[in-house]
Design a protein around this motif. Structure first.
Motif, mmCIF file in Angstrom:
data_model
loop_
_atom_site.group_PDB
_atom_site.id
_atom_site.type_symbol
_atom_site.label_atom_id
_atom_site.label_comp_id
_atom_site.label_asym_id
_atom_site.label_seq_id
_atom_site.Cartn_x
_atom_site.Cartn_y
_atom_site.Cartn_z
ATOM 1 N N ALA A 160 0.816 -1.219 0.000
ATOM 2 C CA ALA A 160 0.000 0.000 0.000
ATOM 3 C C ALA A 160 0.849 1.269 0.000
ATOM 4 N N ASP A 161 2.056 1.198 0.561
ATOM 5 C CA ASP A 161 2.922 2.385 0.594
ATOM 6 C C ASP A 161 3.724 2.562 -0.694
ATOM 7 N N GLY A 162 3.481 1.696 -1.694
ATOM 8 C CA GLY A 162 4.160 1.814 -2.973
ATOM 9 C C GLY A 162 5.482 1.070 -3.055
ATOM 10 N N LEU A 163 5.941 0.495 -1.950
ATOM 11 C CA LEU A 163 7.206 -0.240 -1.957
ATOM 12 C C LEU A 163 6.958 -1.718 -2.218
ATOM 13 N N SER A 164 7.876 -2.326 -2.928
ATOM 14 C CA SER A 164 7.772 -3.756 -3.209
ATOM 15 C C SER A 164 8.543 -4.532 -2.154
ATOM 16 N N ARG A 165 7.854 -5.419 -1.529
ATOM 17 C CA ARG A 165 8.470 -6.306 -0.533
ATOM 18 C C ARG A 165 8.077 -7.734 -0.917
ATOM 19 N N PHE A 166 8.866 -8.655 -0.515
ATOM 20 C CA PHE A 166 8.607 -10.037 -0.885
ATOM 21 C C PHE A 166 8.549 -10.882 0.375
ATOM 22 N N PRO A 167 7.556 -11.774 0.457
ATOM 23 C CA PRO A 167 7.402 -12.569 1.676
ATOM 24 C C PRO A 167 8.579 -13.518 1.925
ATOM 25 N N GLN A 168 9.287 -13.881 0.877
ATOM 26 C CA GLN A 168 10.464 -14.736 1.003
ATOM 27 C C GLN A 168 11.552 -14.179 0.093
ATOM 28 N N GLY A 172 15.651 -17.866 -1.633
ATOM 29 C CA GLY A 172 15.343 -18.713 -0.493
ATOM 30 C C GLY A 172 16.143 -18.374 0.752
ATOM 31 N N ARG A 173 17.014 -17.387 0.670
ATOM 32 C CA ARG A 173 17.802 -16.961 1.831
ATOM 33 C C ARG A 173 18.294 -15.544 1.587
ATOM 34 N N ALA A 174 18.610 -14.869 2.673
ATOM 35 C CA ALA A 174 19.163 -13.525 2.541
ATOM 36 C C ALA A 174 20.562 -13.636 1.960
ATOM 37 N N LEU A 175 20.887 -12.828 0.969
ATOM 38 C CA LEU A 175 22.202 -12.893 0.353
ATOM 39 C C LEU A 175 23.235 -12.076 1.140
#
Length: 189
Positions: A160-168, A172-175
């Motif tokens: 809703a705030d215009g930012l793209s976030r991803f649930p995962q 599959g892991r934080a780089l």
């Protein structure tokens, strides 16, 4: 002279849309839609804006669309004659073909040995490009409008705030860990 006495504007639009729909099939826009065959229940190249992309001068095909319209319909008339098909004169010849016959004709036109292959492959590539990348509009606009191609290949709408976030994480892991001075908007300081 226009093929079959058709006005080039609407007839050209229907013909180019029918070609794009053959490349990436979609759902009919209405029960009387003749350009889109309805071979797929979701939005295809036409709903994704193939005609808008093709008409942009930067792509290099805009000035050729009239010629492609005439030539494609000429090929459709020849195809129909060869296969003993009777075409409806109320629409351009390519539009009058069933989806199966449109597909067979496009397969012939894009075959490696066809002398006009380059222009038909280019038309097919741009039709596909409209669907899988929304190259004619910004990603933000495309997602806001519910672009069928981007949503179909897994793009997520922004929050809703215009930012793209991803649930995962996509891998599959934080780089890497987030830098401690990164702002709440995601910008480095």
């Amino acid at each position: 002279m226009q093929p079959d006495g058709q006005d080039a504007g609407p007839a050209r639009t229907a013909t180019i849309e029918a070609f794009a729909d053959t490349i990436v099939p979609g759902a009919k826009r209405s029960p009387d839609d003749r350009a889109v065959a309805g071979a797929d229940p979701t939005g295809g190249a036409v709903a994704a804006g193939a005609l808008e992309l093709l008409e942009q001068p930067g792509g290099g095909l805009a000035e050729a669309l009239d010629s492609l319209y005439y030539t494609l319909n000429d090929h459709a008339v020849g195809y129909a004659a060869t296969h003993g098909l009777t075409l409806d004169d109320d629409v351009p010849a390519f539009v009058a073909l069933s989806f199966e016959h449109r597909t067979a004709l496009v397969r012939e036109l894009t075959a490696p040995e066809h002398p006009e292959k380059q222009m038909w492959v280019a038309l097919a590539l741009f039709s596909n490009m409209a669907f899988d990348s929304a190259a004619h509009i910004s990603t933000t606009e495309a997602l806001a409008a519910g672009h069928p191609g981007l949503l179909g290949i897994g793009y997520f709408r922004p929050d809703a705030d215009g930012l793209s976030r991803f649930p995962q994480y996509s891998y599959g892991r934080a780089l890497a860990p987030i830098h401690p001075q990164t702002t709440a908007a995601g910008d480095p300081t």
